[in-house]
Design a protein around this motif. Structure first.
Motif, PDB file in Angstrom:
ATOM      1  N   GLY A 141       0.826  -1.209   0.000  1.00  0.00           N
ATOM      2  CA  GLY A 141       0.000   0.000   0.000  1.00  0.00           C
ATOM      3  C   GLY A 141       0.855   1.252   0.000  1.00  0.00           C
ATOM      4  N   THR A 167      -8.381   5.703   0.922  1.00  0.00           N
ATOM      5  CA  THR A 167      -9.475   4.779   0.618  1.00  0.00           C
ATOM      6  C   THR A 167      -9.107   3.355   1.011  1.00  0.00           C
ATOM      7  N   THR A 168      -7.877   2.946   0.660  1.00  0.00           N
ATOM      8  CA  THR A 168      -7.499   1.584   1.007  1.00  0.00           C
ATOM      9  C   THR A 168      -7.350   1.439   2.521  1.00  0.00           C
ATOM     10  N   ASP A 172      -8.122  -1.558   4.988  1.00  0.00           N
ATOM     11  CA  ASP A 172      -7.049  -2.140   5.797  1.00  0.00           C
ATOM     12  C   ASP A 172      -7.435  -2.177   7.267  1.00  0.00           C
ATOM     13  N   GLY A 221     -10.821  -3.098  -0.438  1.00  0.00           N
ATOM     14  CA  GLY A 221     -10.007  -1.891  -0.574  1.00  0.00           C
ATOM     15  C   GLY A 221      -8.858  -2.105  -1.524  1.00  0.00           C
ATOM     16  N   LYS A 222      -8.136  -3.195  -1.318  1.00  0.00           N
ATOM     17  CA  LYS A 222      -6.925  -3.412  -2.119  1.00  0.00           C
ATOM     18  C   LYS A 222      -7.276  -3.738  -3.561  1.00  0.00           C
ATOM     19  N   ALA A 224      -9.842  -2.800  -5.142  1.00  0.00           N
ATOM     20  CA  ALA A 224     -10.673  -1.750  -5.723  1.00  0.00           C
ATOM     21  C   ALA A 224     -12.049  -2.256  -6.117  1.00  0.00           C
ATOM     22  N   TRP A 231     -10.505   4.769  -5.782  1.00  0.00           N
ATOM     23  CA  TRP A 231      -9.105   5.212  -5.857  1.00  0.00           C
ATOM     24  C   TRP A 231      -8.411   4.732  -7.120  1.00  0.00           C
TER      25      TRP A 231
END
Lengths: 623, 102
Positions: A141, A167-168, A172, A221-222, A224, A231
């Motif tokens: 990240g 955002t991530t 996380d 998150g990661k 997307a 993001w």
């Protein structure tokens, strides 16, 4: 030996960040040599796995309530597959970057960051427990943030980096809480013992479901996925080679990898699998539909990435452990290829707007043809790689999930359509602006060709022609209810459907963009104005977040800043003023003239002597 | 043998001249020179007392040597400051400086 896979790129990072200025051009080759070393070791790990060498432990880090937390190296088919994909793609993209980043003022730092990224990503794959994985997860990240905002002189790039990081971060944080919950419920953090730990966890179903959903939030998150996908399109502000490596092929796949890694947990609770599948389906459809109207070559590919990752999630969610990971592999190759082609085009034209391109094929033969290969692969035209992996997902979804199957089919159709739209607008037709396109240098075109070969042939690993080698290598162990490496009987009707859909999408784009030779069919646009506007504005999700989250946050911050300025600073300043006022009477003593001070000193000495000899006020002798 | 009081008187005289100089000179260089006088007055005392009160060891003389060395270092620092001040303010008159005024 296997842990050295992650150590090599890390050494390259250390060398480049410390001595980069002196190394200049050599920094790239150090980084490339490191990833080639990692690749060779990954091949060795693959061979070792076949001869029975598996995971091993490097040492114990912590012991929590008697539960040891180890530095372990996990070697199993899934991790070896990921190692090979990441090292191949990383090596090719680093070679490509030699040409793409030439002349950049922070050349060596770029290679330092990208080496750090490779190290973190490989570490993430090799981690055998949640905590180590989380550490490397944050590492990738961080690198993503550093590389998106690599050209931080541009405000848009700096903002995009921040957006990606924040955002991530939501995901996380969820992931971290999920790990806590999992540890609380099962007293176990190792992937290997996850199945047994869940089985013996007993009546803590609610906790475990919450843990699974929160861990999946990290993956959202990661990778997307909706609703944290915002993001990724903005991340395209980074160098294109970075977008190819991090935001298309490897890092964003970490979310899919995570779900596959703790698949036992999801498999144990069908509701969790359902969440994965539904989120995947929403992301796939939403992103694919946005990509059909976008005009920025990199953003189209970014939305395509979201959509394809959604498809992988969908595959995993309907029980297709093999299907999801297979698509992860093929996607890594063809999406890296597509991004690198886009980079090559941008390198030549210095624009990202596909409306200003056109007719590039004769000028850029290598880029053009590899782009076409990538397009055919992602569209799922047989026998390109995307066909085989997408077919796997469709077959999985067909068995008992009609709605999700419909979503997957529609996504495939849209994918074929927007990708061929991109190719037709960029490569065919007449040039729509003044440019002097030229083929990119060798360091850029050779990786393209290698990736094109992989994009064509990597799918055969999971095809009947190679006896379903992939499915026999990576499968979910039957003891936890997996399918156990048995290849599905070929479902010819779905294969045919999948091929027809791809061709239909391409055909539709051909009719609209080649036959009518317009950028956007005017009549069509007028017919669907509200829909078109909705898609062009990406379903207004950014605007909704702006209004619901960002604005209230800023309002609270403004209030807090006011509190800080007036109340807290006020108290401090008041204290200072108070003492300033008190000191008014004695301030004149300090004249600032040295001789005054000396005079007072001398007088002090005289007084001391007098006291010493005559006693205080002369009453008694001292000493 | 010259009585001890002679040395002490000389030293007292030098000390007073030095104090007067420090207090009255406007010129920084003059003030620094006066400080040297004070230090040398102390040196005379040290050597003399050593000779008269404890003739066997050379403690006072060693002390005096230290004072000489340290005062040399002190003048270097002092002169450097004078030069810096002069470069900044184009003057070396002490009464022009009251930066530390409260």
């Amino acid at each position: 030996m296997v842990h050295l896979i992650a150590v090599f790129p890390f050494l390259a990072f250390v060398i480049n960040i410390l001595f980069g200025r002196r190394l200049r051009g050599a920094s790239a080759w150090i980084s490339i040599a490191a990833s080639i070393g990692s690749f060779l070791l990954s091949v060795a790990a693959f061979q070792g796995l076949r001869s029975g060498q598996g995971s091993y432990n490097l040492g114990t880090w912590l012991t929590i309530h008697g539960v040891p937390l180890n530095f372990g190296v996990l070697v199993d088919p899934l991790s070896v597959m990921m190692l090979l994909v990441v090292t191949i793609v990383a090596t090719l993209i680093k070679i490509y970057s030699v040409g793409y980043m030439r002349g950049d003022s922070r050349y060596s730092r770029y290679f330092a960051y990208i080496s750090l990224f490779t190290a973190s990503m490989l570490g993430l794959i090799l981690s055998d427990n949640f905590v180590m994985l989380y550490i490397f997860w944050e590492g990738v990240g961080l690198c993503s943030y550093l590389l998106i905002a690599f050209w931080f002189e541009r405000p848009a790039a700096a903002r995009a980096g921040l957006k990606a990081f924040l955002t991530t971060r939501i995901g996380d944080t969820g992931f971290l809480i999920g790990i806590f919950l999992l540890f609380f419920a099962t007293k176990n953090l190792h992937f290997d013992h996850l199945g047994a730990a869940i089985a013996s966890a007993g009546p803590q179903e609610g906790l475990l479901i919450a843990a699974a959903i929160l861990i999946f939030l990290g993956a959202i998150g990661k990778s997307a996925q909706f609703p944290l996908h915002v993001w990724l399109p903005d991340a395209m502000e980074g160098p294109t080679a970075v977008s190819a490596l991090i935001h298309a092929a490897t890092m964003v796949a970490a979310g899919v990898y995570l779900v596959a890694r703790c698949y036992v947990l999801f498999m144990a609770y069908p509701v969790c699998l359902q969440v994965v599948a539904v989120i995947g389906a929403i992301s796939a459809l939403m992103a694919a539909s946005i990509a059909t109207v976008n005009n920025d070559i990199k953003r189209i590919l970014a939305y395509s990435t979201i959509s394809q990752l959604g498809l992988m999630m969908l595959g995993l969610g309907v029980g297709g452990y093999t299907a999801g990971t297979f698509h992860l592999m093929t996607h890594a190759f063809f999406k890296a290829l597509l991004f690198l082609c886009a980079g090559s085009v941008i390198h030549a034209l210095h624009t990202q707007d596909i409306r200003k391109m056109g007719g590039l094929l004769p000028h850029m033969k290598v880029t053009g043809w590899t782009l076409i290969i990538g397009m055919l692969a992602i569209a799922g035209v047989p026998p390109f790689s995307g066909f085989w992996s997408k077919d796997e997902i469709l077959v999985q979804a067909w068995s008992g999930h009609p709605v999700l199957f419909g979503c997957a089919v529609l996504t495939s159709l849209l994918t074929a359509f927007y990708m061929s739209r991109l190719v037709f607008l960029v490569l065919f037709g007449k040039p729509r602006s003044e440019f002097h396109a030229h083929e990119s240098p060798r360091t850029m075109s050779i990786p393209l060709m290698i990736l094109a070969v992989l994009a064509v042939f990597s799918g055969f690993l999971g095809s009947p022609f190679l006896h379903h080698a992939f499915q026999k290598f990576i499968f979910f162990s039957p003891e936890h209810g997996g399918e156990g490496g048995e290849a599905h009987p070929l479902n010819y009707s779905i294969m045919l459907l999948s091929a027809l859909i791809s061709l239909a999408g391409i055909g539709l784009a051909y009719v609209l963009y080649i036959r009518q030779n317009k950028i956007l069919p005017e009549g069509l646009r007028r017919m669907f104005t509200p829909l078109y506007k909705l898609l062009l504005n990406k379903y207004y999700i950014d605007e909704i977040y702006e209004a619901v989250i960002v604005k209230p946050c800023l309002a609270v911050c403004r209030w807090l800043s006011g509190f800080d300025c007036f109340v807290i600073d006020g108290l401090v300043n008041a204290a200072a003023r108070f003492f300033q006022f008190l000191s008014l009477a004695v301030r004149p003593v300090q004249t600032g003239l040295i001789q005054n001070y000396v005079l007072i000193q001398v007088m002090g000495v005289v007084v001391l002597i007098v006291v010493l000899f005559f006693g205080i006020a002369g009453f008694s002798r001292v000493g | 043998m010259i009585p001890l009081v002679f040395f002490v008187t000389i030293s007292l005289f030098l000390f007073c001249v030095g104090i007067f100089g420090v207090l009255s000179r406007r010129n920084v260089v003059g003030a620094l020179m006066s400080i040297e006088l004070i230090l040398n007055a102390a040196n005379i005392n040290l050597v003399a007392f050593n000779r008269y009160l404890g003739p066997s060891d050379g403690l006072g003389q060693i002390f005096a040597l230290f004072v000489v060395a340290i005062s040399a270092a002190e003048s270097v620092v002092g002169l450097v400051m004078v030069i810096t001040i002069y470069r900044n303010a184009k003057t070396i008159f002490l009464d022009k400086f009251n930066l530390m005024k409260g």
